[in-house]
Design a protein around this motif. Structure first.
Motif, short mmCIF file in Angstrom:
data_model
loop_
_atom_site.label_atom_id
_atom_site.label_comp_id
_atom_site.label_asym_id
_atom_site.label_seq_id
_atom_site.Cartn_x
_atom_site.Cartn_y
_atom_site.Cartn_z
N GLU A 19 0.90 -1.21 -0.06
CA GLU A 19 0.00 -0.02 0.05
C GLU A 19 1.07 1.36 -0.21
OE1 GLU A 19 -3.05 -0.17 3.04
OE2 GLU A 19 -2.62 -2.30 3.38
N ILE A 20 2.12 1.28 0.16
CA ILE A 20 2.92 2.40 0.33
C ILE A 20 3.31 2.89 -1.04
CG2 ILE A 20 5.15 3.18 0.83
CD1 ILE A 20 5.51 1.06 3.01
N PRO A 21 3.06 4.35 -1.32
CA PRO A 21 3.07 4.74 -2.74
C PRO A 21 4.70 5.06 -2.90
CG PRO A 21 2.30 6.43 -0.97
CD PRO A 21 2.34 5.24 -0.38
N ARG A 22 5.03 4.87 -4.09
CA ARG A 22 6.33 4.89 -4.56
C ARG A 22 6.73 6.41 -4.53
NH1 ARG A 22 9.69 1.43 -7.24
NH2 ARG A 22 11.94 2.27 -7.29
N ASP A 23 5.77 7.39 -4.88
CA ASP A 23 5.99 8.80 -4.96
C ASP A 23 6.18 9.22 -3.57
OD1 ASP A 23 4.72 11.74 -4.95
OD2 ASP A 23 5.68 11.53 -6.73
N SER A 24 7.06 10.01 -3.23
CA SER A 24 7.66 10.39 -1.72
C SER A 24 6.46 11.57 -1.52
CB SER A 24 8.95 11.01 -1.71
OG SER A 24 9.17 12.29 -2.68
N GLN A 25 5.96 12.50 -2.40
CA GLN A 25 5.04 13.47 -1.81
C GLN A 25 3.73 12.97 -1.62
OE1 GLN A 25 6.35 16.61 -1.63
NE2 GLN A 25 8.32 15.43 -1.78
N GLU A 26 3.22 11.87 -2.36
CA GLU A 26 2.14 11.20 -1.91
C GLU A 26 2.46 10.31 -0.43
OE1 GLU A 26 1.10 8.62 -5.04
OE2 GLU A 26 0.70 10.24 -6.61
N LEU A 27 3.70 9.67 -0.23
CA LEU A 27 3.60 9.02 0.93
C LEU A 27 3.70 9.92 2.01
CD1 LEU A 27 6.43 6.26 1.45
CD2 LEU A 27 6.17 8.14 3.30
N LEU A 28 4.46 11.08 2.15
CA LEU A 28 4.53 11.97 3.27
C LEU A 28 3.19 12.73 3.48
CD1 LEU A 28 8.05 13.38 2.52
CD2 LEU A 28 7.55 11.90 4.47
N TRP A 29 2.58 13.28 2.42
CA TRP A 29 1.72 14.31 2.59
C TRP A 29 0.10 13.98 2.29
CZ3 TRP A 29 4.42 16.93 5.52
CH2 TRP A 29 5.88 16.97 5.11
N GLY A 30 0.18 12.47 1.80
CA GLY A 30 -1.13 12.12 1.70
C GLY A 30 -1.98 12.45 0.41
N LYS A 31 -1.26 12.71 -0.53
CA LYS A 31 -2.00 13.46 -1.84
C LYS A 31 -2.75 12.13 -2.35
CE LYS A 31 1.27 17.17 -2.78
NZ LYS A 31 2.30 17.52 -3.86
N GLU A 32 -2.34 11.08 -2.23
CA GLU A 32 -2.89 10.00 -2.39
C GLU A 32 -2.89 9.09 -1.40
OE1 GLU A 32 -4.57 9.11 -5.33
OE2 GLU A 32 -3.93 11.13 -6.22
N PRO A 33 -4.15 7.88 -1.01
CA PRO A 33 -3.95 7.28 -0.03
C PRO A 33 -2.65 6.73 0.61
CG PRO A 33 -5.96 6.73 -1.23
CD PRO A 33 -4.97 7.57 -2.00
N SER A 34 -2.31 6.99 1.70
CA SER A 34 -0.79 6.45 2.14
C SER A 34 -1.15 5.94 3.56
CB SER A 34 0.18 7.55 2.17
OG SER A 34 1.34 7.24 2.87
N PRO A 35 -0.64 4.54 3.78
CA PRO A 35 -0.65 3.95 5.06
C PRO A 35 -0.04 4.78 6.09
CG PRO A 35 0.47 2.51 3.61
CD PRO A 35 -0.44 3.88 2.89
N LEU A 36 1.22 5.17 5.67
CA LEU A 36 1.87 5.94 6.61
C LEU A 36 1.50 7.30 7.19
CD1 LEU A 36 5.53 4.89 5.31
CD2 LEU A 36 4.49 4.23 7.00
N TYR A 37 0.90 8.08 6.24
CA TYR A 37 0.26 9.20 6.64
C TYR A 37 -0.57 9.29 7.46
CZ TYR A 37 -1.97 13.88 6.00
OH TYR A 37 -2.46 15.05 6.13
N ASP A 38 -1.64 8.20 7.45
CA ASP A 38 -2.41 8.09 8.65
C ASP A 38 -1.81 7.52 9.78
OD1 ASP A 38 -4.58 8.72 6.67
OD2 ASP A 38 -4.91 6.51 6.28
N ARG A 39 -0.75 6.83 9.73
CA ARG A 39 -0.25 6.47 11.07
C ARG A 39 0.70 7.12 11.72
NH1 ARG A 39 -1.64 2.03 7.81
NH2 ARG A 39 -2.30 0.04 8.85
N ILE A 40 1.16 8.29 11.02
CA ILE A 40 2.40 9.20 11.47
C ILE A 40 1.90 10.60 11.63
CG2 ILE A 40 4.72 10.16 11.19
CD1 ILE A 40 5.52 7.39 10.05
N ASN A 41 1.32 11.16 10.29
CA ASN A 41 1.32 12.37 10.11
C ASN A 41 0.11 12.74 10.97
OD1 ASN A 41 2.76 11.45 7.60
ND2 ASN A 41 2.82 13.75 7.12
N LYS A 42 -1.06 12.13 10.73
CA LYS A 42 -2.28 12.49 11.39
C LYS A 42 -2.32 12.03 13.01
CE LYS A 42 -5.52 11.77 7.67
NZ LYS A 42 -6.77 11.32 7.13
N ARG A 43 -1.06 11.37 13.38
CA ARG A 43 -1.14 11.14 14.79
C ARG A 43 0.48 11.42 15.48
NH1 ARG A 43 -2.50 4.96 15.30
NH2 ARG A 43 -2.83 5.52 17.51
N LYS A 44 0.76 12.65 14.98
CA LYS A 44 2.21 13.27 15.27
C LYS A 44 2.24 13.52 16.75
CE LYS A 44 2.82 15.65 11.11
NZ LYS A 44 2.96 17.17 10.42
#
Length: 463
Positions: A257-282
């Protein structure tokens, strides 16, 4: 023209783009930096000291007047450093000449555009000049400790500034040593630089420890590195070798599920499992578990593939020297609903009616002019450095060598740790035409050159 008048005049020129824009320039990251002043919070993925530096101005006047006061203060700091650098190489010049030298650079390069942007990148070029000024002075000279203190303050506003200080000081001291500075004096300056860097890193660590119980100068550094290495293909190869063996199982489970594009991964421009687990719960305990897991993957990828990492980083570093166009601000597309609107609703009308957000800026002509001037400056740096060495002009040599190495270091840090964006190099590319102009004026004014060389050619040493 007295120096204070010169600084005021340069400040006014730096402010012209913001005045034309009808508001200081913003960026999607602006809200994160200003959260310190507006939301009484501290960003976990940014150097919050930038917001702290502007907080007195931002909070002394509500809404747009506070923002304008902050940007005037920012431009004045930059103008002060620019004038000081000119005074260093042109010690007997009148204020009007210094103004005449700086004003075209401000208007024809990315300098004024960054100086009036609500981003810490505004201070990067000034920091490099300030580090050079401090490193080329004896510690016993009046004002030198204050100059190191100012260097530390500007270094606090962005993570990459620490590395740029180190490069600037090393470059300056090498030239000074060749020029005749004593080992004792070189050691003193190196110690001052080391203490400055240590103070900056300690300040970052202390704040993150106090706020998030995470004692690190960059708590999410491993997360950002993971995103970059994942996009470059190093992390997927590490997964292939370690998932099912010694890699963190929860991370391997979400690997597809991890997107290859770094911007999508970090900022959730597309669904990113890490964005939900890290960014939204900083800052939450569970988010740190995920940060630790991605850091393990990033560090493992680096250790096992250093050659591939070096190859990718070198290419990205080289790309920074052809990507430095001005106004790489992602606006108006991504700046319509800045978080700062929630904190200061009275900013909404001013920001949204700016030419930047109404797409009313002549971006193509601006980029053509600033890009051409920057390119000419880049092409002149190495020939001028060669001539400075031939002329035995140690002060000019130290400035040019410092800027060349800092341009490379800035490109390398951006290239190795992030995607290639024009703004990373455009924030300091203006230093090339600025230094080229300054040095050529210095050489044309022979009387000043001889006086300066006689007094400072050896990067003044203690008698």
């Amino acid at each position: 023209m007295p120096q204070v008048v010169t600084v005021a005049a340069v400040t006014a020129v730096l402010l012209l783009p913001a005045m034309h824009n009808r508001f200081p320039f913003v960026f999607p990251d602006t809200s994160a930096y200003l959260s310190v002043a507006y939301a009484d919070s501290w960003p976990i993925d940014r150097a919050g000291f930038y917001g702290l530096l502007l907080a007195p101005a931002l909070r002394s006047l509500d809404g747009p007047p506070g923002v304008w006061l902050a940007i005037v203060m920012q431009a004045a700091i930059i103008a002060t450093v620019l004038v000081a650098a000119c005074r260093k190489l042109l010690p007997r010049s009148r204020g009007w000449l210094i103004f005449a030298l700086i004003a075209p650079i401000a208007l024809l390069t990315s300098l004024s555009l960054h100086a009036t942007q609500l981003m810490p990148d505004a201070f990067t070029g000034a920091l490099i000049l300030l580090a050079w000024l401090a490193a080329s002075r004896n510690l016993a000279d009046p004002g030198t400790p204050l100059m190191w203190l100012a260097t530390a303050v500007l270094a606090l506003v962005h993570y990459t500034h620490v590395g740029l200080i180190a490069v600037a000081v090393v470059a300056t001291q090498i030239v000074c040593a060749v020029g005749g500075a004593t080992i004792k004096e070189i050691a003193k300056r190196a110690m001052a630089a080391a203490l400055t860097i240590a103070a900056v890193l300690s300040a970052h660590t202390a704040v993150y420890g106090a706020y998030f119980n995470r004692w690190s100068p960059s708590p999410l550094g491993g997360y950002f590195l993971f995103a970059r290495l994942n996009e470059d293909g190093l992390v997927p190869r590490w997964f292939d070798r370690h998932c099912g063996v010694d890699a963190p199982k929860p991370l391997c489970d979400i690997r597809p599920e991890i997107p290859r594009d770094s911007q999508e991964l970090l900022w959730g421009k597309e669904p990113s499992p890490l964005y939900d687990r890290i960014n939204k719960r900083k800052g939450e305990p569970d988010s740190w578990l995920w940060v630790d897991m991605v850091s393990q993957a990033a560090n493992g990828s680096l250790k096992e593939q250093p050659v591939e990492f070096a190859r990718v980083a070198t290419k990205a570093t080289a790309d920074q020297f052809v990507h430095y166009q001005a106004l790489d601000d992602e606006c108006p597309e991504n700046c319509g609903n800045l978080k700062l609107f929630d904190w200061r609703p009275n900013l909404i009308e001013s920001v949204r009616s700016s030419r930047q957000l109404t797409d009313g800026l002549p971006r193509t002509p601006i980029r053509l002019v600033t890009g051409t001037v920057a390119t000419v400056g880049l092409l002149l740096l190495l020939p001028l450095l060669f001539l400075a060495v031939r002329r035995r002009d140690t002060l000019a040599t130290s400035l040019l060598a410092t800027l060349v190495l800092c341009l490379v270091a800035n490109a390398a840090m951006a290239g190795a740790l992030s995607d290639v964006h024009d703004r990373y190099q455009s924030r300091i590319i203006w230093l090339a035409p600025f230094a080229a102009s300054l040095v050529m004026v210095r050489w044309r004014r022979r009387s000043e050159l001889l006086a300066s060389i006689a007094e400072e050619a050896k990067c003044p040493v203690t008698a």
